[in-house]
Design an enzyme around this catalytic site. Sequence first.
Site, PDB file in Angstrom:
ATOM      1  N   LYS A   1      -8.739  -3.519  13.517  1.00 52.10           N
ATOM      2  CA  LYS A   1      -9.178  -4.176  12.292  1.00 52.10           C
ATOM      3  C   LYS A   1      -8.215  -5.327  12.023  1.00 52.10           C
ATOM      4  CE  LYS A   1     -10.274  -3.426   7.417  1.00 52.10           C
ATOM      5  NZ  LYS A   1     -10.428  -2.503   6.297  1.00 52.10           N
TER       6      LYS A   1
ATOM      7  N   THR B   1     -13.156   1.955   7.284  1.00 47.26           N
ATOM      8  CA  THR B   1     -12.781   0.976   8.320  1.00 47.26           C
ATOM      9  C   THR B   1     -11.279   0.903   8.576  1.00 47.26           C
ATOM     10  OG1 THR B   1     -12.777  -0.760   6.640  1.00 47.26           O
ATOM     11  CG2 THR B   1     -14.783  -0.506   7.927  1.00 47.26           C
ATOM     12  N   ASP B   2     -10.468   1.307   7.582  1.00 51.36           N
ATOM     13  CA  ASP B   2      -9.026   1.079   7.724  1.00 51.36           C
ATOM     14  C   ASP B   2      -8.418   1.783   8.937  1.00 51.36           C
ATOM     15  OD1 ASP B   2      -9.183  -0.491   5.529  1.00 51.36           O
ATOM     16  OD2 ASP B   2      -8.074   0.838   4.178  1.00 51.36           O
TER      17      ASP B   2
ATOM     18  N   THR C   1     -16.383   3.700   2.920  1.00 50.52           N
ATOM     19  CA  THR C   1     -17.264   2.848   2.134  1.00 50.52           C
ATOM     20  C   THR C   1     -18.730   2.993   2.495  1.00 50.52           C
ATOM     21  OG1 THR C   1     -15.476   1.268   1.942  1.00 50.52           O
ATOM     22  CG2 THR C   1     -17.655   0.443   1.461  1.00 50.52           C
TER      23      THR C   1
END
Lengths: 410, 611
Positions: free
Chosen positions: A232, A155-156, A79
């Site tokens: 996360k 981020t995942d 992202t």
Amino acid sequence: MESGTQVTCRYAGADLEGTYITDRDGMAVIKLNSGYNIGVDPSCLTVAAPPEETVAAGAISVRQDTSLPQLSIISTGGTIASRVDYRTGAVTSQFTADDIMRAIPGLADIAQFRSEVLATILSENMTPAIWQTLAQSICAEIKNGAEGVIVTHGTDTMAYSAAAVSFMLDTPVPVVFVGSQRSADRPSSDNVMNGLASAAAATSDLGEVAVVMHASTNDDTCAIHRGTRVRKMHTSRRDAFQSFGMGHIGSVAYPSLDVTLSADAVRRRPDTEPVLAAKLEEKVGLSTFYPGMHPDVIHAFDGYRGLVVSGTGLGHTSAPVIDAIRSLTDAGTVVVMTSQCLNGRVCDRVYDTGRDLLAAGVVEGEEMLPEVACVKLMWVLGQTTDTEEAARLMATPLRGEFTRCSENGL
Amino acid sequence: MDFDYAALGLKAGIEIHQQLDTREKLFCHCPTVLRDVAEHNGEFFRYLRATVSEMGEIDRAAREEMMVMRPFSYYAYDTTCLVENDEEPPAPLNPEALELALTFGRMMGMTPVEQVHVMRKLVIDGSNTSGFQRTALVALNGSLPMGARIESICLEEEAAQRVEGDTFSLDRLGIPLAEITTAPDMHTPEAVKEVAAYIGMLLRSTMKVKRGIGTIRQDVNISIREGARVEIKGVQELRLIEEVVRREVQRQVNLVAIREELLSRGASVDEQSHDVTALFKETGSAILKRAKTIHAVCLRGYAGLVGCEIQPGRRLGSEMSDYAKKCGVGGLFHTDELPAYGVTEAEVAALKAAVGAGPDDCVVLVADAKKKVVCAIEQVRRRAQMAMDGVPEETRKMLEEGSTAYMRPLPGAARMYPETDVLPVTVTDVYYNGLVLPELLSEKADRFAAEMGLDLSLARQMVYSRRCALFEEAVSRGVKSTLAARTLLGTLKELSRDGADVAAVPDEGLLDLLLRVENGAVAKEAIPPVIRALSEGADIAAAIEAVAPSISREEVRAVICATIAERDAFVREQGMRAVGPLMGVVMKELRGRADGKVISELLKEELAKIT
């Protein structure tokens, strides 16, 4: 019809003027001059003019201050480094240093930047092979004079990559992973604050692999997390990343960008060369135990060199699964037990089940997060073929992935 | 002040923003309820920054909002969620809201958009946590009976409400809004009001729009031939619309006159500003004395015009001040109004000398921290320069009583880009043509008058009342229309005037009460005290028992007999003529516990026995 074609559409008793954008479910999407998009039957369109030549948004050149520290940005996609092409709907991640500096104007005041686009993938498509290339690139940048490296990442799976690089690369300078939870095309995106904070952390006294992301939902502080301790914990909040088993190793205040490092943080070692050991064993699995789990799930890992089990509580599985684990270890697979609790240390010596697991050859994963244990096991088995040596390395803290004493948490 | 609007070429259009009374918000499943700010259970803050649009531009309005980096604070509630916090992707477009917007479209003869696309409209004044407002165009091209054309209906999310300064409350954010835009077809202030009132009536006819102050807001677009398009945001009361239009025309006329005067004087704006901090070292003006830096700019040929009133309470100087405030300064001083505010004549003379100002010139001063001052002086120069072009195109906000102040430039299409997280929605002809249209309130009032024999003005009041649906329900169940209307309009209003919280009275309680009165179980006279008890939270049975405990015919008869006995001589003398005077005495005795009809009937019976 080509995107950007100027069109007229006879609709609702009037001629609507706009720009053709794309086809969606059989409808022509046009942008009206008011800025609104609507979908209409393509048969209503007539071409008014061919697409206008648009001036590329990247035309403005970016000033680099050569008196500032040299940082490298390695982009992997995600992202923070993506831009949606609204005409085609495609996501582009061709982010050069200039692109990133334009997107985050304050960067130019912190450092001078080199950049490399290593991959343009969504983070679920990350592989151990790309981790290896990533670790090599980071190492090369540091040898080439980078005083810190920023890795932009989705981020995942960012925590997996940060853990992998932690084991593969002994770094004397900061290697900072950063991402954003909200897309860069929105005024509220966290990309600016995370990006500036990552650059501040990358010029700080830090000397290890870290993840820098929002510490709270406020735009006030970013946390610096150790690369082997972070997870996360929320699908969409800004402050999704949290450290486990220890507090974060530092913080970056916003907007001052003052960096504070904890006593635990490994410090920069200016005269030390980076050491790369990038070999990984990919035949390593990760499985979560659940009540009623069929032993076949464990047997699916037959032939694997390593398996991490995320067990219940102190590190347990049901009796049938223990038998399946025994058959794996008998065949030479290294099986490491971690806990679904995420917080706390595995101890297979309290209950019978645990003792049976130890007897079945399981290695206690201490207080490692399951995915960190998995990445570590890939790396350990990349370094040695000896299962006893592998077990010894798994039980030894190498990059702060666990400590001997659990933090008292008070 | 009144103008020949036709000669001036007045053109006006309106945008009506109406909150919809849907169960859930537009892009999440939270309820559409407003909360008391004291009830907030969380608070956070964020910064916003303008992003480049899909076409590679930054919107001019957004760029201006960004001149100062401001932290925006938000209050969260147990009725708001992560979507309002901008920390979760939006839910699909609320189908109830879309249906309502399309129903409005059909009521105005519009064509629906075949595939509705949700857009993001950049708004970075803090009123939306995401920095944009989600909005979708749903229908096009309709008309009203008075001839005005309706250009479009958009379905939008309501913004967060400002609590104070840069603090916002998230309860309102995301409530669905229908935005109805007319063409610039109105040419007098009265026509603007008439169209706004008619659209308001259409919206209310659905019975599915929110009521109360702030739930409907009008933006008015106004221009005169020599002027420019100006958008005035947020006129909340219909009664002010005409005044807003009149005052904007007045402003534009005056700005055009100032332009003519400036041009005839050969006016100009100095490129250079001057640091005059030292001149005010010993000043008696507290503001100037406190300031770190004071800069001045000379506007040549502007003397007398900066202080010239262009709207009640507003001068050209106020317009310059609005622009300067964008840089974070509190305001400005100009020599048209000095000496004043503690600045002496000698200081004005020294100031004029320092910048080389002559008698035809006006000098503007800004005092604050250096960075803000440099920014603000540039804004003053900009606005002064614009005065030579006449009326700038801009967005303005309404002040009390109808004057306006500058907000930002008119935004362009560059602030719109697609909301990629929400899928488009297809509207089929079958669906659209199948939408059930409500009876218009104007028709309903006529029907009430014709069918129920209500006075037309009472019928009109009834259809616009919040309790209109209750009224219809009561009448359909046998309550006399006059009783229902009088109770729901007159009695409630009187009680409210006396301090009762009539909004808290549930419809079911009122209906129950009306039915009991109609059936003779409760006396008419008991209506006000029972409603007051209901407003204080009592249930209907308890309210009636407390105010008017039920009383049997025999008990009523006993009271009547006692009353007659006490007045034996009077009764014998008056005979049946005593009914009137005795009615009042018995009614008072029974305090509404028995129906007047029953009392009258029994009283006559008892009197007949004696006489």
